[in-house]
Write an enzyme that holds these catalytic residues in place. Structure first.
Site, PDB file in Angstrom:
ATOM      1  N   GLU A  59      17.890 -16.298  15.327  1.00 41.27           N
ATOM      2  CA  GLU A  59      16.573 -16.475  15.950  1.00 41.27           C
ATOM      3  C   GLU A  59      15.827 -17.646  15.312  1.00 41.27           C
ATOM      4  O   GLU A  59      15.215 -18.467  16.010  1.00 41.27           O
ATOM      5  CB  GLU A  59      15.762 -15.190  15.794  1.00 41.27           C
ATOM      6  CG  GLU A  59      14.335 -15.282  16.295  1.00 41.27           C
ATOM      7  CD  GLU A  59      13.460 -14.187  15.728  1.00 41.27           C
ATOM      8  OE1 GLU A  59      12.233 -14.372  15.721  1.00 41.27           O
ATOM      9  OE2 GLU A  59      14.002 -13.159  15.263  1.00 41.27           O
ATOM     10  N   ASP A  63      14.898 -20.902  17.603  1.00 46.09           N
ATOM     11  CA  ASP A  63      13.504 -21.282  17.827  1.00 46.09           C
ATOM     12  C   ASP A  63      13.340 -22.797  17.744  1.00 46.09           C
ATOM     13  O   ASP A  63      12.697 -23.416  18.602  1.00 46.09           O
ATOM     14  CB  ASP A  63      12.617 -20.584  16.792  1.00 46.09           C
ATOM     15  CG  ASP A  63      11.173 -21.032  16.874  1.00 46.09           C
ATOM     16  OD1 ASP A  63      10.492 -20.688  17.855  1.00 46.09           O
ATOM     17  OD2 ASP A  63      10.726 -21.744  15.959  1.00 46.09           O
ATOM     18  N   ASN A 132      12.967 -12.450  20.968  1.00 45.95           N
ATOM     19  CA  ASN A 132      13.718 -12.896  19.793  1.00 45.95           C
ATOM     20  C   ASN A 132      15.205 -13.023  20.096  1.00 45.95           C
ATOM     21  O   ASN A 132      15.884 -13.918  19.572  1.00 45.95           O
ATOM     22  CB  ASN A 132      13.507 -11.914  18.639  1.00 45.95           C
ATOM     23  CG  ASN A 132      12.090 -11.938  18.100  1.00 45.95           C
ATOM     24  OD1 ASN A 132      11.333 -12.864  18.371  1.00 45.95           O
ATOM     25  ND2 ASN A 132      11.727 -10.918  17.344  1.00 45.95           N
ATOM     26  N   GLU A 135      16.034 -16.382  21.714  1.00 48.62           N
ATOM     27  CA  GLU A 135      16.119 -17.452  20.717  1.00 48.62           C
ATOM     28  C   GLU A 135      17.406 -17.345  19.908  1.00 48.62           C
ATOM     29  O   GLU A 135      18.038 -18.360  19.582  1.00 48.62           O
ATOM     30  CB  GLU A 135      14.902 -17.402  19.794  1.00 48.62           C
ATOM     31  CG  GLU A 135      13.604 -17.774  20.493  1.00 48.62           C
ATOM     32  CD  GLU A 135      12.408 -17.744  19.571  1.00 48.62           C
ATOM     33  OE1 GLU A 135      11.461 -18.522  19.806  1.00 48.62           O
ATOM     34  OE2 GLU A 135      12.415 -16.937  18.612  1.00 48.62           O
TER      35      GLU A 135
END
Length: 245
Positions: A59, A63, A132, A135
């Site tokens: 994650e 991101d 999440n 990502e």
């Protein structure tokens, strides 16, 4: 950039759900990417409630990758938008709400791997968990295939959303799009005025201003006819209205 790293598994806290079946096949089809190393996807779908390894590191990576890819997409698609508006527009596409909608469209909730307590409390519907996971999946694709490939996946996923903001691909001219947008929000229609007409009569260039008092927006466009200049000013005003309001 590719990865072939081995992935350790916590045998103490196993999740019996396997990544196969109709839900998995539909997910891969919508994602537009098939993992060569399925364990990468499994880890990307593993919530921390199930133990370690989980998707938190993926994650973290995803991101940054997502922000870079979306920034590049918006930079190319909206060449007239200033930095501040591009930043606001990007935030609308990478925030939790947007990622949750994307996760729901992909069917990630049916595949997410959760610990027993999180599963019983409805974690597979929780927006933060699903956002999440999106990502994390992006991070896993990046690790396996590099930025060029994951960028293609991200662009394909976001293209329908971007297209809604892009007058060039909407099928409607910019003045119509702007008018409909303002009417839907009960805002007074824009005012157009010719600021300048330069050149010989057969080769004039018009400079037109578009003002939307209700939004405090003022843009300028130019073109070889008054209509074209108005369309350009309207296009810029529409982009600003979408981002700011």
């Amino acid at each position: 950039m590719t990865s072939s790293r081995p992935i350790a598994h916590n045998t103490k806290n196993k999740q019996t759900k396997t990544l196969k079946g109709r839900d998995y096949a539909v997910f891969l089809q919508k994602l537009g990417y098939t993992f060569k190393q399925p364990d990468l996807l499994r880890e990307a779908l593993t919530h921390r409630s199930l133990g370690f390894p989980n998707n938190e590191r993926f994650e973290f990576l995803g991101d940054s990758v997502l922000n870079c890819a979306v920034s590049t997409l918006l930079f190319k698609r909206f060449p007239s938008l200033p930095e501040g508006d591009l930043t606001r527009l990007r935030a609308n596409f990478v925030n939790q709400q947007a990622l949750h909608r994307l996760a729901s469209a992909l069917g990630i909730g049916e595949l997410i791997l959760l610990g027993e307590g999180e599963r019983k409390s409805g974690g597979h519907h929780r927006p933060s968990i699903l956002a999440n996971a999106v990502e994390a999946i992006i991070g896993a694709i990046y690790l396996e295939s590099g930025f060029a490939v994951v960028e293609q996946v991200i662009v394909a996923l976001y293209e329908p959303l971007i297209r809604q903001l892009d007058p060039d691909t909407s099928g409607k001219d910019s003045k119509t799009l702007l008018q409909e947008y303002l009417q839907s929000r009960k805002i007074a229609l824009p005012e157009y005025s010719v600021l300048l007409a330069q050149g010989d009569p057969h080769a004039q260039v018009f400079h037109v201003e578009c003002v939307i008092p209700g939004f405090g927006i003022r843009t300028r466009g130019e073109g070889t006819s008054r209509r074209r200049a108005e369309q350009e000013a309207a296009r810029q005003a529409y982009e600003l209205a979408i981002v700011r309001h």
